[in-house]
Write a protein that holds these residues in place. Sequence first.
Motif, PDB file in Angstrom:
ATOM      1  N   TYR B  25      16.748 -42.473-104.930  1.00  0.00           N
ATOM      2  CA  TYR B  25      17.741 -43.148-105.775  1.00  0.00           C
ATOM      3  C   TYR B  25      17.124 -43.501-107.123  1.00  0.00           C
ATOM      4  O   TYR B  25      15.915 -43.682-107.232  1.00  0.00           O
ATOM      5  CB  TYR B  25      18.250 -44.409-105.087  1.00  0.00           C
ATOM      6  N   PHE B  29      18.892 -48.565-109.616  1.00  0.00           N
ATOM      7  CA  PHE B  29      19.774 -48.752-108.457  1.00  0.00           C
ATOM      8  C   PHE B  29      18.970 -49.253-107.270  1.00  0.00           C
ATOM      9  O   PHE B  29      19.367 -50.167-106.545  1.00  0.00           O
ATOM     10  CB  PHE B  29      20.477 -47.434-108.116  1.00  0.00           C
ATOM     11  N   ASP B  67      24.645 -40.206 -95.213  1.00  0.00           N
ATOM     12  CA  ASP B  67      25.255 -41.029 -96.252  1.00  0.00           C
ATOM     13  C   ASP B  67      24.263 -41.271 -97.385  1.00  0.00           C
ATOM     14  O   ASP B  67      24.585 -41.116 -98.559  1.00  0.00           O
ATOM     15  CB  ASP B  67      25.690 -42.353 -95.606  1.00  0.00           C
ATOM     16  N   VAL B  71      25.219 -39.694-100.989  1.00  0.00           N
ATOM     17  CA  VAL B  71      25.435 -40.590-102.122  1.00  0.00           C
ATOM     18  C   VAL B  71      24.386 -40.347-103.197  1.00  0.00           C
ATOM     19  O   VAL B  71      24.686 -40.318-104.382  1.00  0.00           O
ATOM     20  CB  VAL B  71      25.416 -42.068-101.665  1.00  0.00           C
ATOM     21  N   LEU B  75      25.176 -39.540-106.893  1.00  0.00           N
ATOM     22  CA  LEU B  75      24.775 -40.593-107.819  1.00  0.00           C
ATOM     23  C   LEU B  75      23.829 -40.081-108.895  1.00  0.00           C
ATOM     24  O   LEU B  75      23.901 -40.473-110.033  1.00  0.00           O
ATOM     25  CB  LEU B  75      24.082 -41.699-107.023  1.00  0.00           C
ATOM     26  N   PRO B 292      34.283 -40.818 -98.521  1.00  0.00           N
ATOM     27  CA  PRO B 292      33.688 -40.364 -99.781  1.00  0.00           C
ATOM     28  C   PRO B 292      33.791 -41.474-100.808  1.00  0.00           C
ATOM     29  O   PRO B 292      34.537 -42.430-100.611  1.00  0.00           O
ATOM     30  CB  PRO B 292      34.588 -39.195-100.197  1.00  0.00           C
ATOM     31  N   ILE B 293      33.031 -41.344-101.855  1.00  0.00           N
ATOM     32  CA  ILE B 293      33.089 -42.347-102.931  1.00  0.00           C
ATOM     33  C   ILE B 293      34.469 -42.293-103.572  1.00  0.00           C
ATOM     34  O   ILE B 293      34.932 -41.241-103.944  1.00  0.00           O
ATOM     35  CB  ILE B 293      32.041 -42.028-104.007  1.00  0.00           C
TER      36      ILE B 293
END
Lengths: 140, 293
Positions: B25, B29, B67, B71, B75, B292-293
Amino acid sequence: MAGAQTTDEMTRVVSARQAAVETLLPLTPATFHILLALSGGERHGYAIMREVAERTEGKTRLGPGTLYRSISRLLADGMIEATEERPDPALDDERRHYYRLTPFGLRVAEAEAERLARLVEEARARRLLPGGARPALGGV
Amino acid sequence: MGGGGGDRRWLAREVRVYRALLFIYPPEFRRAFGAEMTQAFRDGLRDAFDAGGVLSALGWYLRGMADLAGVALGLCGSHLARLVGLTAEHPDTVAATQVASQGGRMHAKSGGVMRLLIGRTRMVARPSFQQVPPEDLARFTGRARRSITLAREEARGLGHHYIGTEHLLLGLLAEGGGIAARALAALGVEREAARARVEHIIGQRDAVIEGEPPLTQRASRVIELAMIEAWRLKHPYIGTEHLLLGLLAEGEGIAAGVLEKCGLQLEQVRAKVLELLPPPPEVPPCALPWLPI
């Protein structure tokens, strides 16, 4: 912590968004579920995940990645805010951030709920749901 | 709940893996939410375990990892590209960067991506696996464990003060019965010949090795990669096949050199291992989609 925006910044974000609730719609399902969970009061991240899973009987589950991705957006948009860390008496004594709706977030959630309600009305009117008017079926 | 300390320990282990993987990430974040994500992942894993035992926890674990990866790709395609770009001289960088910038699926070129990610993760995370403690071996099959023990014996026998990738390879061959050994046998790799090549490359020493020779950095990474391979294949255990896949994914140790000296392409060995894998088990009872986002 990203949620620790100052009140000034929060006010600025909120007032900038105030006239523009509509531009945030439609919300993603994950976002709406989070707002829904927070409409019942402050929750920490894991409590949100649990509540969403319970409310949907396990049909919808948020993973930690999805959850915090959404939370970071909600914080940035001023829809939620983070409280100081404190322990969850029911879980353990580890300190956690709790999240709560801002007045702006509540308005966005209400607007989204209305949008969905109108959609449901539409579906009912077309007899996709029970309880609506009975439109004629073509030719019958 | 019925689980003893051992079960709790592997939960803790998986949580550590999760925390380490958060490295994919973007830093800002991660700084903001990394601790809380790990906390939520751990709480969920624990509750799933308490409610439904190992299978339920495994379901949570796999979904949580999927996940995490999904993500992360959404992201931070650019962050990933930047990350792998840090090792620009690496031959896999181009492919990895392409995958990352396309937001493509992990497994497309995952050997390279994961290798780089794990490489980076290790630099930031703790230097684990210098020795594999018994509780960390809980998910390893008997054969995998035996092959690591045999790797240690091979190192001792050769008078080496460490367990390198070459000893892991010899251990797999010495164990003899696992999928790894069968794949290598099918490709004509023999234990004696392989040992001779190792001796040729490194030489035998007369030293008497006391105590437990430690894993080298690279051999530790092979074991982490084996765990990643198992995770990608959705296997709840780590067997000799994953150790061999880990060796191949690492790709630069002496073991890889030995295999290449035997006239084999690493890809070819990988394909043989995958061919010998048992058919996939039933999907764990948790195939519900994440939002989903």
